[in-house]
Each structure stands twice: as structure tokens, then as C-alpha cells.
Scaffold this active site. Structure first.
Site, mmCIF file in Angstrom:
data_model
loop_
_atom_site.group_PDB
_atom_site.id
_atom_site.type_symbol
_atom_site.label_atom_id
_atom_site.label_comp_id
_atom_site.label_asym_id
_atom_site.label_seq_id
_atom_site.Cartn_x
_atom_site.Cartn_y
_atom_site.Cartn_z
ATOM 1 N N ASP A 10 4.282 10.672 3.317
ATOM 2 C CA ASP A 10 3.432 10.813 2.156
ATOM 3 C C ASP A 10 1.990 10.298 2.777
ATOM 4 O O ASP A 10 1.998 10.315 4.059
ATOM 5 C CB ASP A 10 3.822 9.378 1.450
ATOM 6 C CG ASP A 10 2.696 9.295 0.486
ATOM 7 O OD1 ASP A 10 2.463 10.188 -0.485
ATOM 8 O OD2 ASP A 10 2.424 8.033 0.180
ATOM 9 N N SER A 11 0.923 10.339 2.093
ATOM 10 C CA SER A 11 -0.378 10.263 2.591
ATOM 11 C C SER A 11 -0.390 8.514 3.134
ATOM 12 O O SER A 11 -1.338 8.377 3.823
ATOM 13 C CB SER A 11 -1.461 10.578 1.672
ATOM 14 O OG SER A 11 -1.048 9.674 0.412
ATOM 15 N N GLY A 43 -5.339 12.758 -2.610
ATOM 16 C CA GLY A 43 -5.528 13.191 -3.971
ATOM 17 C C GLY A 43 -6.767 13.673 -4.370
ATOM 18 O O GLY A 43 -7.281 14.287 -5.288
ATOM 19 N N CYS A 73 5.282 12.611 -2.104
ATOM 20 C CA CYS A 73 4.005 12.706 -2.338
ATOM 21 C C CYS A 73 3.621 13.566 -3.568
ATOM 22 O O CYS A 73 3.916 14.903 -3.307
ATOM 23 C CB CYS A 73 3.055 13.034 -0.964
ATOM 24 S SG CYS A 73 1.294 13.334 -1.266
ATOM 25 N N THR A 75 0.914 14.681 -4.667
ATOM 26 C CA THR A 75 -0.052 15.577 -4.444
ATOM 27 C C THR A 75 0.198 16.537 -3.453
ATOM 28 O O THR A 75 -0.028 17.998 -3.988
ATOM 29 C CB THR A 75 -1.227 14.754 -3.676
ATOM 30 O OG1 THR A 75 -1.675 13.518 -4.590
ATOM 31 C CG2 THR A 75 -2.405 15.590 -3.435
ATOM 32 N N GLU A 151 -3.206 0.538 -1.463
ATOM 33 C CA GLU A 151 -3.359 0.777 0.219
ATOM 34 C C GLU A 151 -4.140 -0.620 0.416
ATOM 35 O O GLU A 151 -3.769 -0.779 1.636
ATOM 36 C CB GLU A 151 -4.163 1.746 0.401
ATOM 37 C CG GLU A 151 -3.400 3.135 0.323
ATOM 38 C CD GLU A 151 -2.231 3.459 1.246
ATOM 39 O OE1 GLU A 151 -2.484 2.974 2.333
ATOM 40 O OE2 GLU A 151 -1.323 4.058 1.020
ATOM 41 N N CYS A 185 2.451 9.947 -9.106
ATOM 42 C CA CYS A 185 1.903 9.737 -7.814
ATOM 43 C C CYS A 185 3.008 8.550 -7.087
ATOM 44 O O CYS A 185 3.270 7.556 -7.713
ATOM 45 C CB CYS A 185 0.547 9.141 -7.607
ATOM 46 S SG CYS A 185 -0.058 8.424 -6.181
ATOM 47 N N HIS A 187 2.570 6.329 -4.870
ATOM 48 C CA HIS A 187 2.155 5.098 -4.804
ATOM 49 C C HIS A 187 2.378 4.143 -6.220
ATOM 50 O O HIS A 187 2.234 2.987 -6.028
ATOM 51 C CB HIS A 187 0.553 4.993 -4.655
ATOM 52 C CG HIS A 187 0.085 5.408 -3.299
ATOM 53 N ND1 HIS A 187 0.509 6.527 -2.735
ATOM 54 C CD2 HIS A 187 -0.469 4.613 -2.347
ATOM 55 C CE1 HIS A 187 -0.028 6.500 -1.226
ATOM 56 N NE2 HIS A 187 -0.670 5.419 -1.053
HETATM 57 N N1 DGL Z 1 1.204 9.023 -2.882
HETATM 58 C C1 DGL Z 1 0.808 10.207 -3.112
HETATM 59 C C2 DGL Z 1 0.916 11.025 -4.080
HETATM 60 O O1 DGL Z 1 2.059 10.770 -4.845
HETATM 61 C C3 DGL Z 1 -0.738 10.348 -2.465
HETATM 62 C C4 DGL Z 1 -1.858 9.434 -2.733
HETATM 63 C C5 DGL Z 1 -3.226 9.966 -2.279
HETATM 64 O O2 DGL Z 1 -3.107 10.282 -1.238
HETATM 65 O O3 DGL Z 1 -4.023 10.226 -3.059
HETATM 66 O O4 DGL Z 1 0.344 11.875 -4.725
#
Ligand code: DGL
Length: 270
Positions: A10-11, A43, A73, A75, A151, A185, A187
Site C-alpha cells: 500500500d502507499s 490518491g 490499496c 488507488t 498517516e 481506501c 486507510h
Molecule cells: N490506502 C490507499 C488506498 O486505498 C492509498 C491512499 C493514498 O495513498 O492516497 O487508496
């Protein structure tokens, strides 16, 4: 049987929502997690940049000889398209398992989708839901401030800061009468209690990390790729920025101390 690790990326911290579930349903598996904390968020970036970053993340995991790659992720899952199926090893993204779970959960056929700007702009969830059940009406909304809040540790449901942001983003979806909300997402489940407080208890929240983890379990079982170890597997975490912030929040989220298991790598080498 296959005792190689599962690779998850993931990011940043978001993919831990899938890892948490994998640890529960497949405790004997080894997991290698990469969080691209030096380049989060994905994103808000262009499709080209997201694809370039995803290719490096996947390369890193492949070098670690994983048996399955999980794009935890929303995105990356939304922009990668069919390329994920051409990696030469099983690849799972979050879209299909999540859309399927939402289609099963909704009673009034009004489904909300929240995600990063790139995810919502791609229309990926609209397409995935339409394929499963064309009678579902989709209401979507990007929530770009949620990822930086997570984050940076603004995850406490009592904290007025995430609550105020959630009110701003989610009121229109609540007022549209959705009975199911896809947290598109990975997160977002980390602040699911904040999101749930705004949406109300009648709205079912779908956790994309969780649904994806279940799907991975099924896939490994079907393809005979589960490991045959009887003891608990290892979990190693790699990040592209300093480890402290990640270790702290990951420890809270996973409910265990991961300080010794987190290492920094130079993702530009991949
Ligand atoms: N957790 C990620 C997602 O599901 C990425 C969020 C991001 O880096 O913008 O999109």
C-alpha cells in the site's frame, strides 16, 4: 502447499487493514508488507505516477519471492486494470471482493463509495458494482484529507479534528439515504469509528482490506497454495521513509509491538 510469504503493499499504513485480517484468518502464513510511506499519498497523483510507483512496489515484493501479491490499496487497484493479472503470479486487488460484499449487504440498493480522488475519478467502483448488480445506485465522494489524518495519527474517535472532516465529506452521502458505505481506501477503516459515528448505525460499512483478506484466503485454499507450517508465521514490514511513525501507528492498529520488525528500504532501487 507453498511456504513462501504473501506480499502485501500500500502507499502507507492503509494496507494494514488487510494484514490485520490475514493474521487472523491465516495465522500460519508469513507476510511481507511494503508501505510506501516516503511517497504517500498516491490518491492525489496522476495515473502514470501511480502505475510507476505500483510497479516498483510489486518489483520489491517479487524480489522477496512471494507467492501472492495483494494490492491492498484502493488507488492502485483502481488504475492498474488487467496489468495485475500479467505478473506471472497470483495478484489480488481490492475492487471485486469489496464491491461483491457491498452488493450483498445493501437492502435498499443505494451504495455509497468513498475513496481517494484517483479512485473516485477512475469510476472503478461504479463499474464493479454495475457489473455485479446494475440496479444498484452509487453515490460517491472523494475524501482527500482522510489519508493524511490517518498517516499523522489523527485516529481517535473522540478527536474533533477527524470528526469535523468526516462531517464535511459524509453528510451528503448520509442524506442520500445509502444503507451501505464502501470504505474504498484501505486507510479508512483505521478511522471507521469516526466514519460510523457520522453515517449512523443503520449504515453498513464495508472494509476493503478485510474483504480482500477473506478473498485471498479463499484463493490460496482453492489453488493449493496455503503453507503447511503448524506454528505462527512471521510478519515483516518495510517502509520507504523512517520507521518511527509507521511502527507507532501500526503497533496501535495491529494490537502488537512491531518495532523490531520494521525496516526502511530505498524503493527507487526497484
Ligand atoms: N490506502 C490507499 C488506498 O486505498 C492509498 C491512499 C493514498 O495513498 O492516497 O487508496
Amino acid at each position: 502447499m507453498d511456504n513462501r510469504p504473501i506480499g502485501v503493499f500500500d502507499s502507507g499504513l492503509g494496507g494494514l487493514t488487510a494484514v490485520k485480517e490475514l493474521l487472523e484468518i491465516l495465522p500460519q502464513e508469513n507476510i511481507i508488507y511494503f508501505g510506501d510511506t516516503g511517497r504517500v499519498p498516491y490518491g492525489s497523483r496522476s495515473r502514470e505516477t501511480i502505475l510507476k510507483y505500483a510497479a516498483q512496489d510489486i518489483h520489491f515484493l517479487k524480489e522477496n519471492r512471494v507467492k501472492l501479491i495483494v494490492a491492498a490499496c484502493g488507488t492502485v487497484s483502481s488504475v492498474i486494470g488487467g496489468a495485475g493479472q500479467e505478473l506471472g503470479l497470483p495478484f489480488v486487488d481490492v475492487l471485486h471482493p469489496t464491491a461483491l460484499a457491498a452488493s450483498k449487504a445493501t437492502r435498499n440498493k443505494r451504495v455509497g463509495v468513498i475513496g481517494t480522488t484517483a479512485t473516485i475519478r477512475s469510476g472503478s467502483y461504479r463499474r464493479a458494482l454495475a457489473e455485479i448488480d446494475p440496479s444498484i445506485v452509487v453515490y460517491d465522494r472523494d475524501c482527500p484529507l482522510f489519508v493524511p489524518l490517518v498517516e499523522n495519527g489523527f485516529v481517535d474517535p473522540e478527536d474533533p479534528v477527524p470528526r469535523m472532516v468526516a462531517e464535511r465529506y459524509l453528510t451528503e452521502l448520509r442524506d442520500a439515504g445509502v444503507d451501505t458505505l464502501i470504505m474504498g481506501c484501505t486507510h479508512y477503516p483505521i478511522i471507521s469509528r469516526v466514519i460510523g459515528a457520522v453515517m449512523g448505525r443503520d449504515v453498513t460499512l464495508i472494509d476493503s482490506g478485510r474483504e480482500t483478506a477473506f478473498f485471498c484466503g479463499e484463493l490460496l485454499r482453492e489453488q493449493g497454495l496455503l503453507c503447511d507450517r503448524q506454528t505462527a508465521g512471521d510478519c515483516s514490514f518495510y517502509v520507504s521513509d523512517h520507521v518511527e511513525n509507521f511502527s507507532h501507528i501500526a503497533g496501535i492498529f495491529l494490537g502488537r509491538n512491531v518495532d523490531q520488525d520494521v525496516r526502511q528500504i530505498d524503493i527507487d532501487r526497484y
